[in-house]
Design a protein around this motif. Structure first.
Motif, short mmCIF file in Angstrom:
data_model
loop_
_atom_site.label_atom_id
_atom_site.label_comp_id
_atom_site.label_asym_id
_atom_site.label_seq_id
_atom_site.Cartn_x
_atom_site.Cartn_y
_atom_site.Cartn_z
N THR A 230 0.82 -1.21 0.00
CA THR A 230 0.00 0.00 0.00
C THR A 230 0.85 1.26 0.00
OG1 THR A 230 -1.71 -1.18 1.23
CG2 THR A 230 -1.83 1.22 1.27
N LEU A 231 1.88 1.28 0.86
CA LEU A 231 2.58 2.54 1.09
C LEU A 231 3.75 2.80 0.15
CD1 LEU A 231 2.55 2.63 5.00
CD2 LEU A 231 0.97 3.69 3.39
N TRP B 232 4.56 6.46 -1.22
CA TRP B 232 5.57 7.27 -0.55
C TRP B 232 7.00 6.97 -0.96
CZ3 TRP B 232 1.96 6.40 3.97
CH2 TRP B 232 1.19 7.54 4.19
#
Lengths: 341, 399
Positions: free
Chosen positions: B352-353, B357
């Motif tokens: 997800t990250l 990011w």
């Protein structure tokens, strides 16, 4: 989120200027005779790998180490610590680092066109940027060079995101490839060699995408000559100041490597596949679709400034806020000039 | 023939969860291999659909459906007065599921209609068995689960229609997202049944004095909001209205979570597993909502939080809890499930990250490591539970 990341990157880059001036790093650099070099994946890696294997370089610099960088922060840190003295990099990253105080010199620009679009033929023709009206376009890396070139072309064609077309951003070109192959995008903006990777994978599922060269479109819409100064090689200034003969040897080797990639795409493709996740056939397809030619830093200055000026209209942070001054460009001795092949 | 007959008497065919939990856990990482190969440009298997669609299909209608089958074949007989499927019939269902997987792995060299028919026969068989049981007097209070199952199977059927006749129905990826969303409703409904039991057990075990009160109205609100999100996301994915509906659904789930025991009781792994799955649901809905409303996030942000995080962890939770209760064991999860939970959580976190990011590390941290963690997570489950699943109940009871 990328914007926040970029701001952090710029802050870190600024602080690196201070770090890079500390004598300890110079001492570390002097204590080692090994040349540390870095490159991103793709054709710049092929060029630099070949250049560092050049007999003239081997004779002058017996110990060399080439590693891959994935993140401008990582490259900045390596350059700031003088752990890396030579690096292949997109030109905007080089200018950004220079403007933030990293003591760099742009030795050359050797990639002049890697950007293009692929379009699903069943969703309409793709012969110019104007054809993007009403389409859904996928773009990797929001705010990076492919995105800015794409948006610049849209602006020149009078198209507006949201009003005239839909744009989806992806975190990686690997995602853009899969979304395009799955027909969730009408058009994908991709640099080589990912564009060829997409074409080859799409072909497995019966698709023959239309292709549009973004450099040609830039030339058509701006009246300039085709070719955008997208990637080259930088070195730390102290390498030039202390060992100018090494820089001259490296510059010559890079020129020969560029010529070799153009003349021997099959061999170059093998080198590329050995150092990246992409296959030989991908590199083999990508090389003829990439404008590769050697031009020294100073020789590229006019086109770089024109390119940077155009794209900073869309993002002032693209090159760190201002055009680099003349110290950014490697002076152009007659022995190293020419080469507009 | 006697020995062949005795195969059907084996403990691993004594109840529905046994073969299907085993197969689902083993297939969880295997089904990812072709997708990871394609995504990383390493190899692309000959497939009759694109890698992204193949991946979505196999994770949902291969892996998750096997887990769902194991869960329903076990829970429905305890809800309604219906005989559990076991022995030969269960073996036939297993073979049907395996034929579906074989069909998909060989889809490029088989007629598409045949592959679709074999794959669809499995959930249809399941539903023809489950619905009458859920319509019976005893099972009627669980009919909502049957309706959600019906919706899930319907989406699968529509997916095949779209595959066989492209453009006839909604795009395949919209249908795959809808299938994930329907599983979220199933998790929410199942939580109403399981959490009440395990939360009480956890509070009792940890000596928490405060009485546990789970308000039915808040549960209904959470489920209604979730259903509204399923419909909105199917009809208008990425639309700002869908974004707001997703955020409302997230708020309703978070409200429901606030009633769960958040003290020492959460140290009980069986409760923590379910809570983690539910927290992922909240996080995923927030990301889906925000990505529809603001410009800075990719449109797919949150999808892996929902699929890997919420659905993946919920499946692990059901594997673990049902795997103990129905093999005649106390609700004391093996210690190996702690690292298994961490692995699944890390998978969801990275998947997800990292793209949002840390896109520079996409290949290694966004794809490679999550695959490894997912593989290890379900491998640890098998290490801890395979013995329970293939051997007779610890208490000597049948099943």
């Amino acid at each position: 989120m990328n914007r926040i990341h970029r701001r952090d990157f710029l802050k870190l880059a600024a602080s690196s200027a201070v770090l890079s001036a500390l004598p300890i790093h110079r001492a570390m650099a002097q204590s080692s005779t090994k040349l540390g070099a870095a490159t991103p994946y793709g054709l710049p890696q092929v060029i630099l790998t070949r250049a560092l294997e050049d007999p003239a370089v081997q004779g002058r610099i017996p110990e060399r180490d080439l590693k891959a960088w994935k993140d401008p922060d990582q490259l900045r840190a390596w350059l700031a610590r003088a752990e890396v003295m030579l690096a292949a990099t997109p030109t905007n990253v080089a200018a950004n680092l220079y403007n933030r105080g990293v003591p760099l010199v742009l030795m050359n620009v050797n990639v002049w066109g890697t950007l293009g679009m692929l379009g699903l033929t069943e969703r309409g023709r793709l012969q110019s940027v104007d054809d993007l009206a009403g389409r859904h376009v996928g773009v990797p890396w929001r705010g990076d060079m492919p995105d800015l070139v794409f948006r610049y072309l849209l602006g020149k064609a009078g198209l507006q995101i949201g009003r005239d077309l839909k744009v989806s951003y992806h975190s990686s070109p690997f995602e853009t490839v899969q979304m395009f192959v799955a027909r969730r995008l009408d058009v994908a903006v991709l640099p080589e060699p990912m564009r060829t990777a997409t074409r080859l994978q799409a072909a497995q599922f019966g698709q023959v995408p239309a292709e549009l060269d973004m450099q040609e479109e830039w030339a058509r819409l701006t009246g300039e000559k085709p070719g955008l100064p997208q990637a080259g090689v930088v070195c730390r200034r102290e390498l030039l100041d202390r060992y100018p003969e090494q820089v001259a040897v490296l510059q010559g080797a890079i020129r020969r490597a560029v010529d070799w990639v153009v003349a021997m795409p099959r061999e170059a493709a093998v080198t590329g596949s050995q150092h990246s996740p992409l296959s030989t056939s991908v590199f083999e397809g990508a090389i003829p679709r990439t404008r590769i030619r050697m031009a020294s830093g100073m020789e590229s200055r006019k086109q770089l400034e024109s390119f940077f000026t155009a794209l900073t209209e869309l993002s002032s942070g693209f090159i760190g806020g201002k055009l680099p001054d003349s110290d950014f460009y490697l002076p152009d001795p007659s022995a190293e000039s020419g080469g507009q092949g | 023939m006697k020995s062949f007959h005795s195969v059907f008497q084996s403990p691993w065919l004594a109840y529905g969860f046994r073969p299907f939990f085993l197969l689902a856990a083993a297939y969880a990482p295997i089904a990812l291999i072709p997708w990871v190969g394609s995504l990383l440009q390493q190899f692309t298997l000959p497939m009759a659909m694109t890698p992204l669609e193949w991946h979505g299909h196999e994770m949902l209608f291969g892996f998750a459906t096997a887990a769902l089958a194991g869960f329903l074949l076990t829970s429905i007989p305890s809800w309604a007065s219906v005989q559990p499927i076991k022995g030969k019939t269960l073996a036939a269902l297993v073979v049907l599921w395996l034929l579906g997987r074989l069909g998909f792995w060989m889809s490029a060299s088989l007629p598409e209609v045949l592959v679709a028919a074999v794959n669809f026969a499995f959930p249809l068989s399941l539903i023809f068995w489950a619905l009458p049981a859920l319509l019976s007097e005893g099972g009627r209070r669980h009919l909502s689960i049957g309706l959600v199952l019906l919706a899930f199977v319907l989406v699968q059927g529509v997916f095949y229609l779209g595959w066989l006749w492209p453009g006839l129905v909604l795009p395949p990826l919209v249908l795959l997202n809808t299938a994930v969303n329907i599983l979220l409703v199933l998790i929410a409904l199942t939580a109403s049944r399981i959490v009440r039991v395990v939360a009480m057990a956890a509070t009792k075990e940890t000596g928490q004095a405060a009485p546990l009160r789970l308000t039915p109205a808040r549960e209904y609100l959470a489920i209604t909001a979730l259903i509204a999100y399923v419909v909105a996301d199917m009809l208008a994915p990425g639309h700002p209205v869908t974004g707001w509906v997703a955020l409302a659904a997230a708020a309703a789930q978070a409200d429901r979570l606030s009633e769960w025991p958040w003290g020492k009781a959460m140290g009980r792994l069986y409760l923590l597993l379910l809570t983690t799955a539910y927290c992922w649901m909240v996080a995923g809905l927030v990301l889906v909502g925000v990505s529809a409303l603001v410009d800075g996030l990719p449109g797919y942000a949150g999808r892996h939080a929902l699929s890997v995080g919420a659905v993946g962890t919920a499946i692990l939770a059901v594997f673990c809890i049902a795997g103990l209760r129905h093999t005649g064991r106390a609700l004391l999860l093996p210690g190996i499930i702690w690292p298994a939970l961490f692995m699944v959580v890390f998978t969801a976190l990275l998947r997800t990250l990292v793209p949002v990011w840390w896109p520079e590390m996409y290949l290694l941290a966004g794809v490679g490591l999550p695959f490894l963690f997912w593989f290890v997570g379900f491998g640890l489950y098998l290490a801890g539970y395979a013995g329970f699943l293939v051997n007779a109940r610890a208490d000597g009871q049948p099943g």
